[in-house]
Design a protein around this motif. Structure first.
Motif, PDB file in Angstrom:
ATOM      1  N   LEU A 189       0.842  -1.219   0.132  1.00  0.00           N
ATOM      2  CA  LEU A 189       0.089   0.158  -0.128  1.00  0.00           C
ATOM      3  C   LEU A 189       0.622   1.292  -0.142  1.00  0.00           C
ATOM      4  O   LEU A 189       0.716   2.270  -0.501  1.00  0.00           O
ATOM      5  N   VAL A 190       1.980   1.341   0.775  1.00  0.00           N
ATOM      6  CA  VAL A 190       2.855   2.528   0.653  1.00  0.00           C
ATOM      7  C   VAL A 190       3.357   2.637  -0.727  1.00  0.00           C
ATOM      8  O   VAL A 190       3.456   3.842  -1.260  1.00  0.00           O
ATOM      9  N   GLU A 191       3.863   1.530  -1.333  1.00  0.00           N
ATOM     10  CA  GLU A 191       4.475   1.635  -2.785  1.00  0.00           C
ATOM     11  C   GLU A 191       3.415   2.212  -3.739  1.00  0.00           C
ATOM     12  O   GLU A 191       3.496   2.870  -4.633  1.00  0.00           O
ATOM     13  N   ARG A 192       2.109   1.577  -3.555  1.00  0.00           N
ATOM     14  CA  ARG A 192       0.878   2.005  -4.344  1.00  0.00           C
ATOM     15  C   ARG A 192       0.785   3.399  -4.069  1.00  0.00           C
ATOM     16  O   ARG A 192       0.369   3.931  -5.332  1.00  0.00           O
ATOM     17  N   GLU A 193       0.472   3.909  -3.046  1.00  0.00           N
ATOM     18  CA  GLU A 193       0.396   5.341  -2.741  1.00  0.00           C
ATOM     19  C   GLU A 193       1.513   6.199  -3.495  1.00  0.00           C
ATOM     20  O   GLU A 193       1.013   7.155  -4.259  1.00  0.00           O
ATOM     21  N   ARG A 194       2.812   5.648  -3.398  1.00  0.00           N
ATOM     22  CA  ARG A 194       3.882   6.415  -3.961  1.00  0.00           C
ATOM     23  C   ARG A 194       3.620   6.367  -5.421  1.00  0.00           C
ATOM     24  O   ARG A 194       3.774   7.655  -6.262  1.00  0.00           O
ATOM     25  N   LEU A 195       3.359   5.355  -6.098  1.00  0.00           N
ATOM     26  CA  LEU A 195       3.178   5.321  -7.645  1.00  0.00           C
ATOM     27  C   LEU A 195       1.925   6.303  -8.093  1.00  0.00           C
ATOM     28  O   LEU A 195       1.995   6.946  -9.145  1.00  0.00           O
ATOM     29  N   ILE A 196       1.019   6.263  -7.364  1.00  0.00           N
ATOM     30  CA  ILE A 196      -0.156   6.995  -7.720  1.00  0.00           C
ATOM     31  C   ILE A 196       0.146   8.442  -7.696  1.00  0.00           C
ATOM     32  O   ILE A 196      -0.040   9.347  -8.388  1.00  0.00           O
ATOM     33  N   ARG A 197       0.653   8.876  -6.608  1.00  0.00           N
ATOM     34  CA  ARG A 197       1.071  10.565  -6.350  1.00  0.00           C
ATOM     35  C   ARG A 197       2.285  10.843  -7.455  1.00  0.00           C
ATOM     36  O   ARG A 197       1.985  11.988  -7.503  1.00  0.00           O
ATOM     37  N   SER A 244      -9.995   6.949  -0.606  1.00  0.00           N
ATOM     38  CA  SER A 244      -9.339   6.240   0.474  1.00  0.00           C
ATOM     39  C   SER A 244     -10.039   5.005   0.694  1.00  0.00           C
ATOM     40  O   SER A 244     -11.085   4.596   0.668  1.00  0.00           O
ATOM     41  N   ASP A 245      -9.112   3.871   0.878  1.00  0.00           N
ATOM     42  CA  ASP A 245      -9.793   2.498   1.102  1.00  0.00           C
ATOM     43  C   ASP A 245      -9.136   2.260   2.520  1.00  0.00           C
ATOM     44  O   ASP A 245      -7.854   1.870   2.343  1.00  0.00           O
ATOM     45  N   ASP A 246      -9.716   2.123   3.566  1.00  0.00           N
ATOM     46  CA  ASP A 246      -9.274   1.797   4.858  1.00  0.00           C
ATOM     47  C   ASP A 246      -8.189   2.485   5.147  1.00  0.00           C
ATOM     48  O   ASP A 246      -6.837   2.211   5.866  1.00  0.00           O
ATOM     49  N   GLY A 247      -8.396   3.954   4.942  1.00  0.00           N
ATOM     50  CA  GLY A 247      -7.166   4.765   5.309  1.00  0.00           C
ATOM     51  C   GLY A 247      -6.041   4.848   4.244  1.00  0.00           C
ATOM     52  O   GLY A 247      -5.177   5.603   4.455  1.00  0.00           O
ATOM     53  N   ALA A 248      -6.026   4.066   3.395  1.00  0.00           N
ATOM     54  CA  ALA A 248      -4.884   4.220   2.342  1.00  0.00           C
ATOM     55  C   ALA A 248      -5.288   4.636   1.005  1.00  0.00           C
ATOM     56  O   ALA A 248      -6.573   4.582   0.741  1.00  0.00           O
ATOM     57  N   LEU A 249      -4.801   5.185   0.397  1.00  0.00           N
ATOM     58  CA  LEU A 249      -5.006   5.880  -0.792  1.00  0.00           C
ATOM     59  C   LEU A 249      -5.381   4.937  -1.836  1.00  0.00           C
ATOM     60  O   LEU A 249      -4.687   4.147  -2.302  1.00  0.00           O
ATOM     61  N   GLY A 250      -6.851   4.847  -2.144  1.00  0.00           N
ATOM     62  CA  GLY A 250      -7.279   3.861  -3.298  1.00  0.00           C
ATOM     63  C   GLY A 250      -6.953   4.462  -4.751  1.00  0.00           C
ATOM     64  O   GLY A 250      -6.503   3.593  -5.661  1.00  0.00           O
ATOM     65  N   PHE A 252     -11.641   9.889 -15.125  1.00  0.00           N
ATOM     66  CA  PHE A 252     -11.035   8.622 -15.022  1.00  0.00           C
ATOM     67  C   PHE A 252     -10.198   8.601 -13.947  1.00  0.00           C
ATOM     68  O   PHE A 252     -10.337   9.538 -13.171  1.00  0.00           O
ATOM     69  N   CYS A 253      -9.814   7.401 -13.464  1.00  0.00           N
ATOM     70  CA  CYS A 253      -9.016   7.117 -12.299  1.00  0.00           C
ATOM     71  C   CYS A 253      -7.683   6.637 -12.295  1.00  0.00           C
ATOM     72  O   CYS A 253      -7.338   5.974 -13.369  1.00  0.00           O
ATOM     73  N   VAL A 254      -6.929   7.121 -11.674  1.00  0.00           N
ATOM     74  CA  VAL A 254      -5.663   6.634 -11.490  1.00  0.00           C
ATOM     75  C   VAL A 254      -5.328   5.722 -10.148  1.00  0.00           C
ATOM     76  O   VAL A 254      -5.902   6.235  -8.990  1.00  0.00           O
ATOM     77  N   ALA A 255      -5.118   4.333 -10.145  1.00  0.00           N
ATOM     78  CA  ALA A 255      -5.025   3.381  -9.282  1.00  0.00           C
ATOM     79  C   ALA A 255      -3.819   2.665  -9.014  1.00  0.00           C
ATOM     80  O   ALA A 255      -3.239   2.696 -10.140  1.00  0.00           O
TER      81      ALA A 255
END
Length: 127
Positions: A80-88, A106-112, A124-127
Motif C-alpha cells: 500500500l505504501v508503494e502503491r500510494e507513491r506510484l499514484i502520487r 481512500s480504502d481503509d485509510g490508504a489512498l485507493g 478517469f481514475c488513477v489507481a
C-alpha cells in the motif's frame, strides 16, 4: 483467443484527446489513420485495445457511463505504501498533460485512487 476491439469515444477535439491519452497510456497514433474529424491510438506492443475518437458537435453533458482506469500499481496484492507513491507520482504528470484532479478516494485509510478529468472533462481514475 480474445477478440480484438476498439473503444470508441466522442470528442470536441479528437486529436487533442488522442494526444493526451497516447501520452497517458504509452500508446501511439494508429499508422495510416488520417481523418481530420477523428483520431485513433494503439498499444505499440499490440496487447491493449485501440481507442478512437470522432468529432461530435455537442459538448459532454453528463457523467461518463464508462471510463478508463490507469493502473499504475499493476494488479494486486499491493504494497500500500508503494502503491500510494506510484499514484502520487503519476497524478502530476497527467496534470501536466492537461488533466484535472477532482478528488482522492481512500480504502481503509490508504489512498485507493485519484479521480481526474481529461482535457474534455471525461472522468478517469488513477489507481
Amino acid at each position: 483467443m480474445a477478440t480484438h476491439w476498439t473503444l470508441g469515444c466522442d470528442a470536441t477535439l479528437p486529436h487533442r484527446l488522442a494526444a493526451f491519452w497516447a501520452a497517458a497510456l504509452g500508446y501511439v497514433a494508429e499508422p495510416g489513420y488520417d481523418d481530420p474529424d477523428g483520431a485513433s491510438i494503439i498499444d505499440p506492443n499490440g496487447r491493449g485495445p485501440a481507442i478512437g475518437w470522432l468529432r461530435v458537435p455537442e459538448p459532454k453533458s453528463a457523467k461518463n457511463r464508462l471510463h478508463i482506469d490507469i493502473r499504475v500499481a499493476g494488479e494486486g496484492p499491493w504494497d500500500l505504501v508503494e502503491r500510494e507513491r506510484l499514484i502520487r507520482a503519476r497524478v502530476p504528470q497527467l496534470v501536466d498533460l492537461g488533466a484535472t484532479v477532482v478528488r482522492e478516494e481512500s480504502d481503509d485509510g490508504a489512498l485507493g485512487h485519484v479521480v481526474m478529468l481529461d482535457p474534455e472533462g471525461n472522468e478517469f481514475c488513477v489507481a
